[in-house]
Write a protein that holds these residues in place. Sequence first.
Motif, short mmCIF file in Angstrom:
data_model
loop_
_atom_site.label_atom_id
_atom_site.label_comp_id
_atom_site.label_asym_id
_atom_site.label_seq_id
_atom_site.Cartn_x
_atom_site.Cartn_y
_atom_site.Cartn_z
N THR A 1 0.86 -1.18 0.00
CA THR A 1 0.00 0.00 0.00
C THR A 1 0.89 1.23 0.00
O THR A 1 2.08 1.16 0.32
CB THR A 1 -0.91 0.03 1.24
N SER A 2 0.31 2.36 -0.37
CA SER A 2 1.09 3.59 -0.45
C SER A 2 0.16 4.78 -0.28
O SER A 2 -1.02 4.72 -0.63
CB SER A 2 1.80 3.67 -1.80
N GLY A 3 0.72 5.86 0.24
CA GLY A 3 -0.04 7.10 0.36
C GLY A 3 -0.08 7.87 -0.94
O GLY A 3 -0.92 8.73 -1.14
N GLU A 4 0.86 7.56 -1.86
CA GLU A 4 0.91 8.22 -3.16
C GLU A 4 0.02 7.49 -4.15
O GLU A 4 -0.12 6.28 -4.09
CB GLU A 4 2.33 8.22 -3.70
N THR A 5 -0.55 8.24 -5.07
CA THR A 5 -1.34 7.64 -6.15
C THR A 5 -0.88 8.21 -7.48
O THR A 5 -0.25 9.27 -7.53
CB THR A 5 -2.85 7.90 -5.98
N ILE A 6 -1.23 7.52 -8.56
CA ILE A 6 -0.88 7.96 -9.90
C ILE A 6 -1.99 7.53 -10.85
O ILE A 6 -2.63 6.49 -10.64
CB ILE A 6 0.48 7.37 -10.35
N GLU A 7 -2.22 8.35 -11.86
CA GLU A 7 -3.22 7.98 -12.87
C GLU A 7 -2.52 7.15 -13.94
O GLU A 7 -1.52 7.57 -14.52
CB GLU A 7 -3.84 9.23 -13.50
N TRP A 8 -3.06 5.97 -14.19
CA TRP A 8 -2.46 5.04 -15.14
C TRP A 8 -3.01 5.30 -16.53
O TRP A 8 -3.93 6.09 -16.72
CB TRP A 8 -2.71 3.60 -14.68
N GLU A 9 -2.48 4.63 -17.54
CA GLU A 9 -2.85 4.81 -18.94
C GLU A 9 -4.32 4.53 -19.21
O GLU A 9 -4.90 5.05 -20.16
CB GLU A 9 -1.99 3.91 -19.83
N ASP A 10 -4.95 3.69 -18.38
CA ASP A 10 -6.35 3.35 -18.59
C ASP A 10 -7.30 4.38 -17.97
O ASP A 10 -8.52 4.21 -18.02
CB ASP A 10 -6.67 1.95 -18.04
N GLY A 11 -6.74 5.44 -17.36
CA GLY A 11 -7.56 6.49 -16.77
C GLY A 11 -7.89 6.28 -15.30
O GLY A 11 -8.43 7.17 -14.66
N ASN A 12 -7.58 5.11 -14.75
CA ASN A 12 -7.84 4.82 -13.34
C ASN A 12 -6.68 5.29 -12.47
O ASN A 12 -5.54 5.40 -12.93
CB ASN A 12 -8.06 3.32 -13.12
N THR A 13 -6.97 5.54 -11.21
CA THR A 13 -5.95 5.96 -10.26
C THR A 13 -5.57 4.77 -9.38
O THR A 13 -6.44 4.08 -8.85
CB THR A 13 -6.47 7.11 -9.37
N TYR A 14 -4.25 4.53 -9.24
CA TYR A 14 -3.74 3.40 -8.48
C TYR A 14 -2.71 3.88 -7.47
O TYR A 14 -2.08 4.93 -7.66
CB TYR A 14 -3.07 2.37 -9.41
N PRO A 15 -2.48 3.12 -6.39
CA PRO A 15 -1.40 3.45 -5.46
C PRO A 15 -0.06 3.36 -6.18
O PRO A 15 0.14 2.52 -7.05
CB PRO A 15 -1.50 2.38 -4.37
N LEU A 16 0.88 4.25 -5.81
CA LEU A 16 2.20 4.29 -6.43
C LEU A 16 3.24 3.84 -5.41
O LEU A 16 3.33 4.39 -4.32
CB LEU A 16 2.54 5.71 -6.89
N VAL A 17 4.04 2.83 -5.78
CA VAL A 17 5.13 2.34 -4.93
C VAL A 17 6.43 2.57 -5.69
O VAL A 17 6.59 2.10 -6.82
CB VAL A 17 4.96 0.84 -4.59
#
Length: 87
Positions: free
Chosen positions: A30-46
């Motif tokens: 898990t992570s406190g950071e997130t990123i928007e991926w190529e599919d338009g969804n937002t995921y946790p960033l590690v």
Amino acid sequence: MKQGIHPDYHPVVFLDSATGFKFLSGSTKTSGETIEWEDGNTYPLVRVEISSDSHPFYTGKQKFTQADGRVDRFNKKYGLKDANAAE
């Protein structure tokens, strides 16, 4: 199977800090950071130090920080010459 003993797998984006290479994978991290991926969804960033994009085994680029061995360093440090070396 027992219920409640297995970790929760979810999609996570891993970012190689050295090269900027990103990949999406399932993980329990898990992570406190997130990123928007190529599919338009937002995921946790590690963030990771090494991935297949930067590891010498996969890239074929070895980093040689030390060219000579211990004996050569000793000889160089104490001014000794190799008796077997051709002059």
